[in-house]
Design an enzyme around this catalytic site. Structure first.
Site, PDB file in Angstrom:
ATOM      1  CG  HIS A  33      -2.611  -8.565  -9.636  1.00 28.84           C
ATOM      2  ND1 HIS A  33      -2.734  -9.125  -8.397  1.00 28.84           N
ATOM      3  CD2 HIS A  33      -1.567  -7.692  -9.562  1.00 28.84           C
ATOM      4  CE1 HIS A  33      -1.789  -8.612  -7.597  1.00 28.84           C
ATOM      5  NE2 HIS A  33      -1.076  -7.759  -8.276  1.00 28.84           N
ATOM      6  NE  ARG A  69      -1.185   0.700  -8.956  1.00 27.84           N
ATOM      7  CZ  ARG A  69      -1.827  -0.309  -8.382  1.00 27.84           C
ATOM      8  NH1 ARG A  69      -1.943  -0.338  -7.065  1.00 27.84           N
ATOM      9  NH2 ARG A  69      -2.347  -1.268  -9.108  1.00 27.84           N
ATOM     10  CG  HIS A  76       1.225  -5.400 -10.436  1.00 33.11           C
ATOM     11  ND1 HIS A  76       0.415  -5.367  -9.315  1.00 33.11           N
ATOM     12  CD2 HIS A  76       0.799  -4.380 -11.227  1.00 33.11           C
ATOM     13  CE1 HIS A  76      -0.453  -4.370  -9.445  1.00 33.11           C
ATOM     14  NE2 HIS A  76      -0.245  -3.751 -10.595  1.00 33.11           N
ATOM     15  CG  ASP A 131      -1.800  -8.628  -3.763  1.00 33.79           C
ATOM     16  OD1 ASP A 131      -0.643  -8.366  -3.385  1.00 33.79           O
ATOM     17  OD2 ASP A 131      -2.470  -7.859  -4.479  1.00 33.79           O
ATOM     18  NE  ARG A 135      -5.070  -5.632 -12.244  1.00 31.25           N
ATOM     19  CZ  ARG A 135      -4.916  -4.848 -11.159  1.00 31.25           C
ATOM     20  NH1 ARG A 135      -5.833  -3.979 -10.844  1.00 31.25           N
ATOM     21  NH2 ARG A 135      -3.830  -4.939 -10.434  1.00 31.25           N
ATOM     22  CB  SER A 156      -3.642  -0.737   0.355  1.00 25.54           C
ATOM     23  OG  SER A 156      -3.196  -0.352  -0.925  1.00 25.54           O
ATOM     24  N   GLY A 198       0.807  -1.226   0.000  1.00 26.24           N
ATOM     25  CA  GLY A 198       0.000   0.000   0.000  1.00 26.24           C
ATOM     26  C   GLY A 198       0.831   1.263   0.000  1.00 26.24           C
ATOM     27  N   GLY A 199       0.298   2.296   0.642  1.00 26.67           N
ATOM     28  CA  GLY A 199       0.949   3.598   0.661  1.00 26.67           C
ATOM     29  C   GLY A 199       0.547   4.492  -0.490  1.00 26.67           C
TER      30      GLY A 199
END
Ligand code: ZN
Length: 387
Positions: free
Chosen positions: A224, A163, A195, A284, A227, A288, A68-69
C-alpha cells in the site's frame, strides 16, 4: 500430452523475440527459435503468430477467503472464485487475512489455498493477520512455516494504521525474526508482508527495525505504499536504501483522494534508481473498498478486483513504458521475493504458467502448470461451485 506453441513473441519477462515453446508434464521442456517434433506420440500444436507470450501473473496479496468486515458483519467480502483469478491472468497468488482474524481463520485460508490449487492455479498463503501478537495455526510462526506446506510467510501485519494492534519495535523484531527462522528451516522465503496505513508515523517503525537489527531488507514486503503522496515519498527513500515495496492496484478509484497511480509511481521509482527486483504490484483482491461521495464521505462499499493487477500493467504500457520494463513487477520480482523459483519466468524447467496476449494486451489464453484454463478468450475451467 505435449503442447507446442509456435511463433510467439516471447517476453520471459525479458524480450526474446519469436520463439517456439514446448510444454511437457506441466513444465517448459524447451524454448527455441524452431522446435521440430516427430514420432508416434501425440501433441497439441498452437500457432501463436501475432500473439505475445508472457509468464502467468504472480499476485502477492489476495484476500482469497474475503476481506473487509470493517463496516460490520454485512460488509464481509465474499471469497474469491477460481474464474476471477483466471480471467485476471493470475496463475500464482498468495492469500492473506486482514483486519478480521475472529470470524476469518487461518484454517479457512489454508483450505481455500488448497482448493484453488486443486482447481487449477498455484495458491499459497501467509500465517497471521493484521493482529499482534500474531495468531498462528500451529502455535508459532516457525511451526506454521515448517509444517504447513502452503504457508510462505507472515502477514499482512498492520503498522501505522488505526486498525493495527500498534505493534512496538520489539514486537515487530520478534515477528520478523520468527518468520526469517521459520523460512530458513522450511526452505521458504519467510517474507513478512507489512500493511502500511495512513498514520503519520509512516515507515518510522520499519526504518528502526533495520537500523537496530541485521535482518535483511528482503525479509519485508511493504504494501500500500501508493496510498498517499506523503507515504509514497517516504517509500522512495526506503526503497533506495534496499527496501522491497509493493503497489496496490485495486484502489485506483481513490486517486482523487490522494492515491498515487501505479504507473506514475513505478516510473518514479525506476527514475530514482530503485531496481525493479525490489518493486512489486499486488491486487489486494477481495478487500473492501470505500466508495466516497463528492465531499469525501463514505457512501458505500465495493470490492477490490484481482483483475486490476493486469489493468494497471496495461495502463503503464499505455503511458509509454515498455512491456518488458513493467512485466517484472507482476512476474519475476514477486516470485523471487517469495522464493517461488518455479514461477514468474519462462525458461526451460520452469512451471508452464503462461499467458497468451493479443496485440492490445487483452488476455487470449491462460495456462497453469501445463493446462489451459482459458483459450481463445474463453474460460475452459471453472471453480467447483461456479456455474
Ligand atoms: Zn492491507
Amino acid at each position: 500430452m505435449l503442447t507446442l506453441i509456435r511463433n510467439a513473441n516471447l517476453f520471459a519477462p525479458a524480450p526474446l523475440g519469436l520463439r517456439d515453446v514446448l510444454i511437457a508434464d506441466g513444465r517448459i521442456a524447451a524454448i527455441d527459435s524452431t522446435i521440430e517434433l516427430s514420432g508416434s506420440f501425440l501433441w497439441e500444436e498452437l500457432d501463436a503468430s501475432g500473439k505475445i507470450l508472457i509468464p502467468g501473473l504472480v499476485d502477492s496479496l489476495v484476500h482469497i477467503t474475503g476481506g473487509g468486515g470493517e463496516g460490520g458483519p454485512h460488509t464481509r467480502v465474499p471469497p474469491m472464485q477460481l474464474s476471477q483469478a483466471v480471467n485476471a491472468g493470475v496463475t500464482t497468488l498468495i492469500g492473506a487475512l486482514g483486519t478480521d482474524s475472529v470470524s476469518r481463520s487461518l484454517e479457512d485460508l489454508v483450505a481455500k489455498a488448497r482448493a484453488l490449487s486443486t482447481e487449477g492455479i498455484s495458491a499459497y498463503c501467509h500465517t497471521g493477520s493484521y493482529q499482534v501478537p500474531v495468531k498462528t495455526l500451529t502455535g508459532s510462526i516457525e511451526r506454521d512455516l515448517l509444517l504447513v506446506d502452503v504457508m510462505l510467510g507472515t502477514g499482512e501485519i498492520a503498522v501505522a494504521d488505526n486498525r493495527s494492534s500498534q505493534p512496538t519495535l520489539e514486537e515487530l523484531k520478534k515477528i520478523v525474526a520468527a518468520s526469517r527462522v521459520g523460512g530458513m528451516l522450511s526452505g521458504k522465503a519467510g517474507t513478512v508482508l507489512i500493511h502500511m496505513g495512513d498514520a503519520p508515523d509512516q515507515l518510522t517503525l520499519l526504518d528502526a527495525l533495520f537500523a537496530s537489527t541485521d535482518l535483511p531488507k528482503r525479509q519485508l514486503q511493504v504494501t500500500h505504499i501508493n496510498r498517499s503522496a506523503a507515504l509514497f515519498e517516504k517509500a522512495i527513500g526506503f526503497a533506495q536504501r534496499g527496501g522491497y515495496v509493493d503497489f496496490t492496484t485495486s484502489t485506483g478509484g481513490l486517486m482523487k483522494w490522494g492515491e498515487v497511480s501505479c504507473a506514475e509511481g513505478l516510473q518514479r521509482l525506476l527514475q530514482e534508481g530503485v531496481p525493479v527486483s525490489q518493486i512489486t504490484f499486488s491486487s489486494d483482491g477481495q478487500a473492501s473498498l470505500p466508495i466516497f461521495d463528492a465531499e469525501g464521505q463514505v457512501v458505500g462499499i465495493g470490492v477490490g478486483e484481482i483483475s486490476s493487477l493486469w489493468q494497471e500493467v496495461k495502463r503503464c504500457v499505455s503511458q509509454g513504458m515498455a512491456l518488458e520494463v513493467v512485466l517484472p513487477v507482476v512476474t519475476s520480482s514477486p516470485a523471487k521475493l517469495l522464493g517461488l523459483s518455479q514461477k514468474g519466468v519462462l525458461a526451460t524447467g520452469k512451471d508452464a504458467d503462461l499467458l497468451l496476449l493479443n496485440d492490445d494486451l487483452s488476455i487470449d489464453g491462460v495456462m497453469a502448470r501445463g493446462r489451459w484454463l482459458k483459450q481463445n478468450g474463453v474460460l475452459q475451467v471453472k471453480g467447483t461451485f461456479e456455474s
